[in-house]
Design a protein around this motif. Structure first.
Motif, short mmCIF file in Angstrom:
data_model
loop_
_atom_site.label_atom_id
_atom_site.label_comp_id
_atom_site.label_asym_id
_atom_site.label_seq_id
_atom_site.Cartn_x
_atom_site.Cartn_y
_atom_site.Cartn_z
N TYR A 192 0.86 -1.19 0.00
CA TYR A 192 0.00 0.00 0.00
C TYR A 192 0.89 1.24 0.00
CZ TYR A 192 1.10 0.50 5.00
OH TYR A 192 1.74 0.65 6.19
N ARG A 193 0.29 2.40 -0.21
CA ARG A 193 1.05 3.65 -0.25
C ARG A 193 0.78 4.49 0.99
NH1 ARG A 193 0.33 6.89 -5.50
NH2 ARG A 193 -1.87 6.38 -5.21
N GLU A 194 1.81 5.17 1.44
CA GLU A 194 1.69 6.07 2.58
C GLU A 194 2.47 7.35 2.30
OE1 GLU A 194 3.32 3.75 5.78
OE2 GLU A 194 5.39 4.34 5.34
N GLN A 198 -2.32 7.21 4.91
CA GLN A 198 -1.90 5.95 4.31
C GLN A 198 -3.15 5.18 3.89
OE1 GLN A 198 0.34 5.26 7.91
NE2 GLN A 198 -0.86 3.41 8.35
N GLN A 199 -2.99 4.30 2.93
CA GLN A 199 -4.15 3.58 2.41
C GLN A 199 -4.63 2.48 3.34
OE1 GLN A 199 -2.21 2.58 -1.37
NE2 GLN A 199 -3.68 3.90 -2.44
N VAL A 239 -11.30 19.55 5.35
CA VAL A 239 -10.66 19.03 4.14
C VAL A 239 -10.45 17.52 4.31
CG1 VAL A 239 -8.69 19.18 2.58
CG2 VAL A 239 -9.56 21.24 3.72
N LEU A 240 -11.04 16.74 3.40
CA LEU A 240 -10.97 15.28 3.45
C LEU A 240 -10.33 14.74 2.19
CD1 LEU A 240 -14.61 14.55 4.66
CD2 LEU A 240 -12.57 14.78 6.09
N VAL A 241 -9.61 13.64 2.33
CA VAL A 241 -8.99 12.95 1.19
C VAL A 241 -9.37 11.48 1.27
CG1 VAL A 241 -6.84 12.22 0.10
CG2 VAL A 241 -7.08 14.56 0.95
N GLU A 242 -9.85 10.93 0.17
CA GLU A 242 -10.10 9.49 0.05
C GLU A 242 -8.81 8.86 -0.49
OE1 GLU A 242 -13.39 9.47 -2.61
OE2 GLU A 242 -14.86 9.88 -1.04
N PRO A 243 -8.08 8.09 0.33
CA PRO A 243 -6.75 7.67 -0.06
C PRO A 243 -6.68 6.52 -1.05
CG PRO A 243 -7.26 6.84 2.12
CD PRO A 243 -8.41 7.72 1.73
N THR A 244 -7.77 5.77 -1.24
CA THR A 244 -7.68 4.59 -2.12
C THR A 244 -8.37 4.84 -3.44
OG1 THR A 244 -9.66 3.69 -1.04
CG2 THR A 244 -7.52 2.97 -0.22
#
Length: 335
Positions: free
Chosen positions: A6-8, A102-103, A330-335
């Motif tokens: 996965y990515r971080e 991180q995902q 502020v939100l981020v969907e990581p996947t």
């Protein structure tokens, strides 16, 4: 089945005054299976906050430890349980934790909190930064009917919620500050703010005198600097000033935000100044979530936010947040 990697997002190097893309690194790492008592979570949404900028510095005296170069950044996240051997959690459960950026995350089950999706019209609202704003309004300032209330940074994640609760608690006149006419329009149209002071459109104290000529009774301050000083100058007798943030210092890369205090004014006018850290009020978190989620379901409250897609968007989202380009949480969907 979860992926093998996965990515971080990691802190590549501690920034000086200026933060840029070069201070972030996106790394691909092996996904570790959870041991007994641990939980593997697929992160669905992470929250971007100004505190991340502060913790990138080698800061001391803060309630949280600074980030270490080469290690992933941290932050509040909402995720879905993938596996949780030897725990009361089940695959598919929604949980909140502090291992965002991180995902996926593998962490002790004691470090996650189960979220009831039936409580929230949008489960991502559980990541609202409004807890601090609610505490300031409800538990510290204790707004009374008819009070004139000033909320600085009123278009931010904390300010949006503080302004709404100030109105619900009976504020007679509600004034906000923000950094652009676009945000000012939102505050006036959507949140029912009576007057908005816009940074850069003249001295804040002059704008505040025009908006609240009889002075203010309550300040919920997320910014500091000139805006706090203007509020102090216009504070009425027995005014309650609550400091919940210092964005003016954080955005400039500092870990301090200095203002001059007229201590004679404090004692002669009976003004109180309270610093508020939400980490000191964890026992009130359940009550906050009950009231906030009920307001969202009933339509008496809103959750202003922006949502971006992709873990690679997280560094830019923080840069844009600090530059004042975003409205609300502020939100981020990581996947």
């Amino acid at each position: 089945m979860p992926p093998s990697t996965y990515r971080e997002v990691r802190l590549a190097a501690r920034p000086g005054r200026d933060l840029g893309p070069e201070h972030f690194e996106i790394a691909e790492v092996p996904l570790r299976a959870p041991a007994a008592g641990e939980v593997l979570v697929r992160n669905l949404v992470l929250r971007i906050g100004a505190a991340t900028r502060t913790l990138m510095a080698d800061a001391h005296g803060l309630p949280m430890a600074s980030y270490e170069p080469g290690r992933p950044l941290r932050g509040s996240a909402l995720g879905e349980v993938v596996a949780a051997p030897g725990t009361s959690l089940s695959p598919g459960d929604l949980v909140r934790h502090d291992f965002g950026w991180q995902q996926y995350a593998t962490l002790p089950a004691a470090n996650v909190r189960r979220i009831d999706p039936a409580r929230w019209p949008d489960p991502a609202a559980c990541l609202s930064q409004g807890f601090a704003g609610w505490l300031a309004v409800d538990r510290v300032a204790r707004i009374r009917c008819g009070d004139t209330v000033l909320v600085t940074g009123a278009a931010g994640g904390v300010g949006c919620v503080a302004a709404q609760f100030a109105r619900l608690r009976g504020a007679g006149r509600l004034v906000g500050t923000t950094g652009s006419r676009r945000k000012a329009g939102f505050l006036l149209r959507e949140l029912g703010v009576d007057a908005v002071l816009v940074r850069g459109e003249g001295p804040m104290e002059e704008q505040l005198r025009a908006a609240a000529p009889e002075g203010i009774d309550v300040l919920v301050d997320t910014v500091g600097g000139e805006q706090f000083q203007s509020a102090l100058a216009l504070a009425r007798r027995r005014a309650r000033l609550v400091v919940v943030g210092a964005l003016s210092g954080q955005a400039a890369g500092g870990t301090r935000s200095h203002v001059a205090l007229d201590t004679l004014a404090l004692c002669s006018r009976g003004i109180t100044v309270s610093g508020l850290s939400a980490t000191d009020h964890r026992a009130s978190a359940e009550r906050w979530e009950e009231e906030f989620s009920a307001g969202l379901r009933e339509g008496t409250l809103t959750f202003p936010h922006v949502r971006l897609s992709g873990i690679d968007q997280a560094p830019g989202a923080l840069l844009d947040l600090l530059a004042g380009r975003h409205l609300g949480t502020v939100l981020v969907e990581p996947t």
